[in-house]
Write a protein that holds these residues in place. Structure first.
Motif, PDB file in Angstrom:
ATOM      1  N   GLN A  60     -11.794  29.279   2.686  1.00 18.22           N
ATOM      2  CA  GLN A  60     -11.990  29.182   1.243  1.00 18.22           C
ATOM      3  C   GLN A  60     -13.479  29.158   0.897  1.00 18.22           C
ATOM      4  OE1 GLN A  60      -9.887  25.657   0.062  1.00 18.22           O
ATOM      5  NE2 GLN A  60      -7.872  26.616   0.221  1.00 18.22           N
ATOM      6  N   GLY A  64     -15.260  32.209  -1.011  1.00 17.44           N
ATOM      7  CA  GLY A  64     -15.823  31.862  -2.309  1.00 17.44           C
ATOM      8  C   GLY A  64     -17.324  32.061  -2.362  1.00 17.44           C
ATOM      9  N   GLY A  68     -19.116  34.628  -4.818  1.00 24.51           N
ATOM     10  CA  GLY A  68     -20.107  34.087  -5.752  1.00 24.51           C
ATOM     11  C   GLY A  68     -21.494  34.667  -5.521  1.00 24.51           C
ATOM     12  N   ALA A  96     -15.161  35.136 -12.138  1.00 25.81           N
ATOM     13  CA  ALA A  96     -14.981  34.651 -10.765  1.00 25.81           C
ATOM     14  C   ALA A  96     -13.582  34.053 -10.595  1.00 25.81           C
ATOM     15  CB  ALA A  96     -16.050  33.609 -10.424  1.00 25.81           C
ATOM     16  N   GLY A  97     -13.137  33.307 -11.579  1.00 25.03           N
ATOM     17  CA  GLY A  97     -11.795  32.723 -11.519  1.00 25.03           C
ATOM     18  C   GLY A  97     -10.715  33.785 -11.504  1.00 25.03           C
ATOM     19  N   CYS A 100     -10.768  35.619  -8.122  1.00 25.95           N
ATOM     20  CA  CYS A 100     -10.198  34.794  -7.054  1.00 25.95           C
ATOM     21  C   CYS A 100      -8.668  34.834  -7.078  1.00 25.95           C
ATOM     22  CB  CYS A 100     -10.706  33.354  -7.133  1.00 25.95           C
ATOM     23  SG  CYS A 100     -12.384  33.170  -6.512  1.00 25.95           S
ATOM     24  N   VAL A 101      -8.089  34.815  -8.255  1.00 31.79           N
ATOM     25  CA  VAL A 101      -6.627  34.906  -8.367  1.00 31.79           C
ATOM     26  C   VAL A 101      -6.154  36.285  -7.923  1.00 31.79           C
ATOM     27  CG1 VAL A 101      -4.680  34.932  -9.981  1.00 31.79           C
ATOM     28  CG2 VAL A 101      -6.396  33.130 -10.127  1.00 31.79           C
ATOM     29  N   ARG A 106      -7.424  31.871  -4.464  1.00 29.75           N
ATOM     30  CA  ARG A 106      -7.354  30.805  -5.450  1.00 29.75           C
ATOM     31  C   ARG A 106      -8.142  29.560  -5.026  1.00 29.75           C
ATOM     32  NH1 ARG A 106      -2.536  30.786  -8.881  1.00 29.75           N
ATOM     33  NH2 ARG A 106      -3.806  30.688 -10.723  1.00 29.75           N
ATOM     34  N   TYR A 109     -12.109  29.552  -5.524  1.00 30.50           N
ATOM     35  CA  TYR A 109     -12.744  29.637  -6.840  1.00 30.50           C
ATOM     36  C   TYR A 109     -13.868  28.625  -7.017  1.00 30.50           C
ATOM     37  CZ  TYR A 109     -13.157  29.602 -11.971  1.00 30.50           C
ATOM     38  OH  TYR A 109     -13.624  29.635 -13.260  1.00 30.50           O
ATOM     39  N   ARG A 110     -13.635  27.372  -6.612  1.00 26.47           N
ATOM     40  CA  ARG A 110     -14.683  26.357  -6.816  1.00 26.47           C
ATOM     41  C   ARG A 110     -15.954  26.727  -6.077  1.00 26.47           C
ATOM     42  NH1 ARG A 110     -11.274  21.960  -3.683  1.00 26.47           N
ATOM     43  NH2 ARG A 110     -11.218  23.056  -1.718  1.00 26.47           N
ATOM     44  N   ALA A 112     -16.904  29.842  -5.206  1.00 24.14           N
ATOM     45  CA  ALA A 112     -17.487  31.008  -5.880  1.00 24.14           C
ATOM     46  C   ALA A 112     -18.264  30.560  -7.110  1.00 24.14           C
ATOM     47  CB  ALA A 112     -16.380  31.993  -6.263  1.00 24.14           C
ATOM     48  N   ALA A 113     -17.679  29.661  -7.883  1.00 18.33           N
ATOM     49  CA  ALA A 113     -18.333  29.173  -9.104  1.00 18.33           C
ATOM     50  C   ALA A 113     -19.609  28.393  -8.786  1.00 18.33           C
ATOM     51  CB  ALA A 113     -17.362  28.309  -9.905  1.00 18.33           C
TER      52      ALA A 113
END
Length: 159
Positions: A60, A64, A68, A96-97, A100-101, A106, A109-110, A112-113
């Motif tokens: 993850q 991500g 990002g 980005a959200g 990710c989906v 999923r 996402y955190r 990537a952000a």
């Protein structure tokens, strides 16, 4: 009640394992002369201290961070930083959200952000793509070290 304050052997082992991962990641990042070397031990700590399986969390964080960093490099190149770019930042975090989906990342996402925020919101003296690449390498190094330490610790514990 007094026993709650005692150090259990497993607590000490966990502290040694975390320290080993963090320091090894730090030393490797410094050896490679990574400009923001502190992201390597931070990433190692995040992976090694997680209650999620290290392989799952590592994937993850890796995915991500890659997403990002790529988005951050592209967006910062197209839209140079300025105080009026709040809407660009908002759109980037939203995108980005969604990505990710769509990519089935999923849980990433955190990460990537976070990476996107670091690239877009912090003033850097280098080009955005260089900052993005360094961030990706620094985090990936920390992930790799944490995975190796977790694997070696698990193998040692089985003997």
């Amino acid at each position: 009640m007094a026993s709650a304050n005692r150090l259990a052997p497993s607590t000490l082992v966990d502290a040694v394992r975390t320290t080993t991962a963090a320091v090894l990641a730090l030393l490797l990042a410094r050896l490679l002369r990574l400009p923001e070397f502190y992201w390597a031990p931070i990433s190692a700590i995040v992976i090694i201290q997680s209650t999620i399986d290290p392989k799952t969390l590592a994937w993850q964080r890796f995915a991500g961070t890659a997403l990002g960093a790529a988005m951050g490099a592209l967006i910062a190149t197209v839209f140079p930083a300025s105080p009026s770019n709040t809407w660009v930042y908002a759109g980037a975090i939203f995108l980005a959200g969604v990505l990710c989906v769509l990519l089935r990342f999923r849980g990433a996402y955190r990460f990537a952000a976070i990476t996107l925020s670091i690239i877009l919101l912090i003033a850097h003296t280098r080009a955005a793509w260089i900052v993005a690449w360094h961030r990706f390498v620094e985090v990936s190094l920390g992930i790799a070290v944490a995975l190796v330490i977790a694997l070696l610790w698990r193998i040692k514990a089985e003997y």
